[in-house]
Every structure is written in C-alpha cells, then in structure tokens.
Design an enzyme around this catalytic site. Sequence first.
Site, PDB file in Angstrom:
ATOM      1  N   ALA A 160      38.439  42.613  48.804  1.00  0.00           N
ATOM      2  CA  ALA A 160      37.615  43.403  48.313  1.00  0.00           C
ATOM      3  C   ALA A 160      37.073  42.902  46.675  1.00  0.00           C
ATOM      4  O   ALA A 160      36.043  42.988  46.352  1.00  0.00           O
ATOM      5  CB  ALA A 160      37.852  44.874  48.184  1.00  0.00           C
ATOM      6  N   TYR A 161      38.264  42.539  45.962  1.00  0.00           N
ATOM      7  CA  TYR A 161      38.045  41.859  44.677  1.00  0.00           C
ATOM      8  C   TYR A 161      37.096  40.546  44.706  1.00  0.00           C
ATOM      9  O   TYR A 161      36.213  40.534  44.003  1.00  0.00           O
ATOM     10  CB  TYR A 161      39.562  41.756  44.053  1.00  0.00           C
ATOM     11  CG  TYR A 161      39.232  41.104  42.596  1.00  0.00           C
ATOM     12  CD1 TYR A 161      39.188  41.649  41.506  1.00  0.00           C
ATOM     13  CD2 TYR A 161      39.590  39.744  42.569  1.00  0.00           C
ATOM     14  CE1 TYR A 161      39.144  41.216  40.350  1.00  0.00           C
ATOM     15  CE2 TYR A 161      39.694  39.097  41.089  1.00  0.00           C
ATOM     16  CZ  TYR A 161      39.418  39.751  40.052  1.00  0.00           C
ATOM     17  OH  TYR A 161      39.345  39.335  38.792  1.00  0.00           O
ATOM     18  N   THR A 162      37.599  39.814  45.624  1.00  0.00           N
ATOM     19  CA  THR A 162      36.818  38.541  45.700  1.00  0.00           C
ATOM     20  C   THR A 162      35.531  38.645  46.025  1.00  0.00           C
ATOM     21  O   THR A 162      34.554  37.778  45.678  1.00  0.00           O
ATOM     22  CB  THR A 162      37.545  37.370  46.454  1.00  0.00           C
ATOM     23  OG1 THR A 162      37.882  38.060  47.491  1.00  0.00           O
ATOM     24  CG2 THR A 162      38.999  37.128  45.749  1.00  0.00           C
ATOM     25  N   LYS A 165      33.651  39.485  43.021  1.00  0.00           N
ATOM     26  CA  LYS A 165      33.365  38.618  41.884  1.00  0.00           C
ATOM     27  C   LYS A 165      32.531  37.624  42.317  1.00  0.00           C
ATOM     28  O   LYS A 165      31.919  36.914  41.628  1.00  0.00           O
ATOM     29  CB  LYS A 165      34.796  38.042  41.821  1.00  0.00           C
ATOM     30  CG  LYS A 165      35.711  38.850  40.936  1.00  0.00           C
ATOM     31  CD  LYS A 165      35.222  39.344  39.622  1.00  0.00           C
ATOM     32  CE  LYS A 165      35.825  40.111  38.611  1.00  0.00           C
ATOM     33  NZ  LYS A 165      35.224  40.611  37.410  1.00  0.00           N
TER      34      LYS A 165
END
Length: 256
Positions: A160-162, A165
């Site tokens: 989810a973070y990548t 980003k």
Amino acid sequence: MSEFASYPSLKDMPVVISGGASGIGEGIVRAFAAQGSKVGFVDIADEAGQELEAELREAGHTVRFTRCDITEIAAYQSAIRDFEAKHGAALALVNNAANDQRHSWDELTPESWDARIAVNLKQAFFAAQAVIPGMITAKKGSIINFGSISWMIMVPNLSAYTASKAAMHGMSRSLAKEIGQHGIRVNTLVPGWIMTERQLTKWVDAAAEKLIAESQAMAGRLYPDDIARMALFLAADDSKMISAQDFVVDGGWAHG
C-alpha cells in the site's frame, strides 16, 4: 561557516512542510528556517512540534507549528490557510509526511488500505490544492512531492505504501503540466534509506547495514540533512525552470 549553499530567494519565502516534527521533516524545517524562510509546519506529534517551534523561534526564526492530522483534509487545508494569513501565501509546499508501517498482503483490509493511501498520497494532493491559488496569484511556486526508492527496489511488506509512492510520481507530472503555465513547478524528491530515529529503532539491524553497504554506490549513510538540501534547491529560484522531474537522493542505490 557552512560549506553548503545559501539561497537568497528563500529569505522571507512562505513555506509549508508536512510531517515536520521529527525525522526528515524536522531536518527540512530546520534547513528552511536557517535560510530565513517563513516556515509553517504540521505534524500529529504535538509535543515534538511545539518543542521544535519554540527552539527555532527562540533562535530568531519565523516558524509556526500546528498540530494536525493530515488525513483530515478540511482541518489540514484550514491549517494551511492559517499559515497563509500569518506568513503570506506559500510559495513552496513540501509534501514530506508519510507512514511506512510494514504490512503483509494478507493482513490488509479495504479500510487499512484506504487509511494508508490517505496518509501517503491523498493528503499531498489536497495540500497542493490549498496552496496553488496563492501561487497562481504570485505567478511562481514550487511543490515538492516525496517519493521513495522502496517501490523501485521491490521492498516487500509495503504494497500500500509503495503504491502510494509510485503514484506520487504520476501526480507530480500531471500537476506540473496542468499548472506550469502559471510559473509553478512540481517535482518529486525521492529519498533512499535515510537514517532517522524511526528507521534506526525499527528496521536498521545488522542485515540492513549489510544491504545498504552492498547496494549504495557511495560509502556512508544518508541523513535528513541530505534530503533537506535537495528540498532547498527545488524550492529556490535556482530551480525555476525545472519541473516534472524525479530527484533521487539515495547514495547511488542499485535500482535493478
């Protein structure tokens, strides 16, 4: 005397920084304050933010802190308007705040996915939305969105973070085209593995040290000041014709 650059165009420039109470964000707040900018910063960490504000104001800098949960968009945009009322319309926005909490594919729910997108991507767009009108009036401005090399080097347990980003790069480029004719530039600043207290406490162990040593082209470690210096350049008039670009500060990590 500092061995690093001083930017005359940053003196008295109103700047808004998210996640400014600690880590990379704190380094950015300190760097802009040292340049004589009028700094407004937000963070969810109230005590740390107040302490940093007090320290920098005692040193003679123009710095204001507002405790704010950036995922509460109305409150965040209100905080930005308050900074504008006190400092003038922001001519630089540094979308630094994020949360890189690890998560495995099988533990994510629709709700936790949305929460991660909210803190790592959504808020950055709406912060930009809040500052763009003032930049249009001024016919200049710089929006600095934060990416990450994590998706480039396939870091696991961060999907989810990548996703957020990687999306930041696309958002920067579309916005750059949309508002560039107003003299506003939009770029993505992409840190490598930065040795913040959070990283050192949670994830930088012997195996991580070995990985960093093997992966970076350069010896040594990256620190918040290394990122802050790039943010200064991207906010200053020195970069006035640079937009829709990625600026990777990672010690020359092998991206594969």
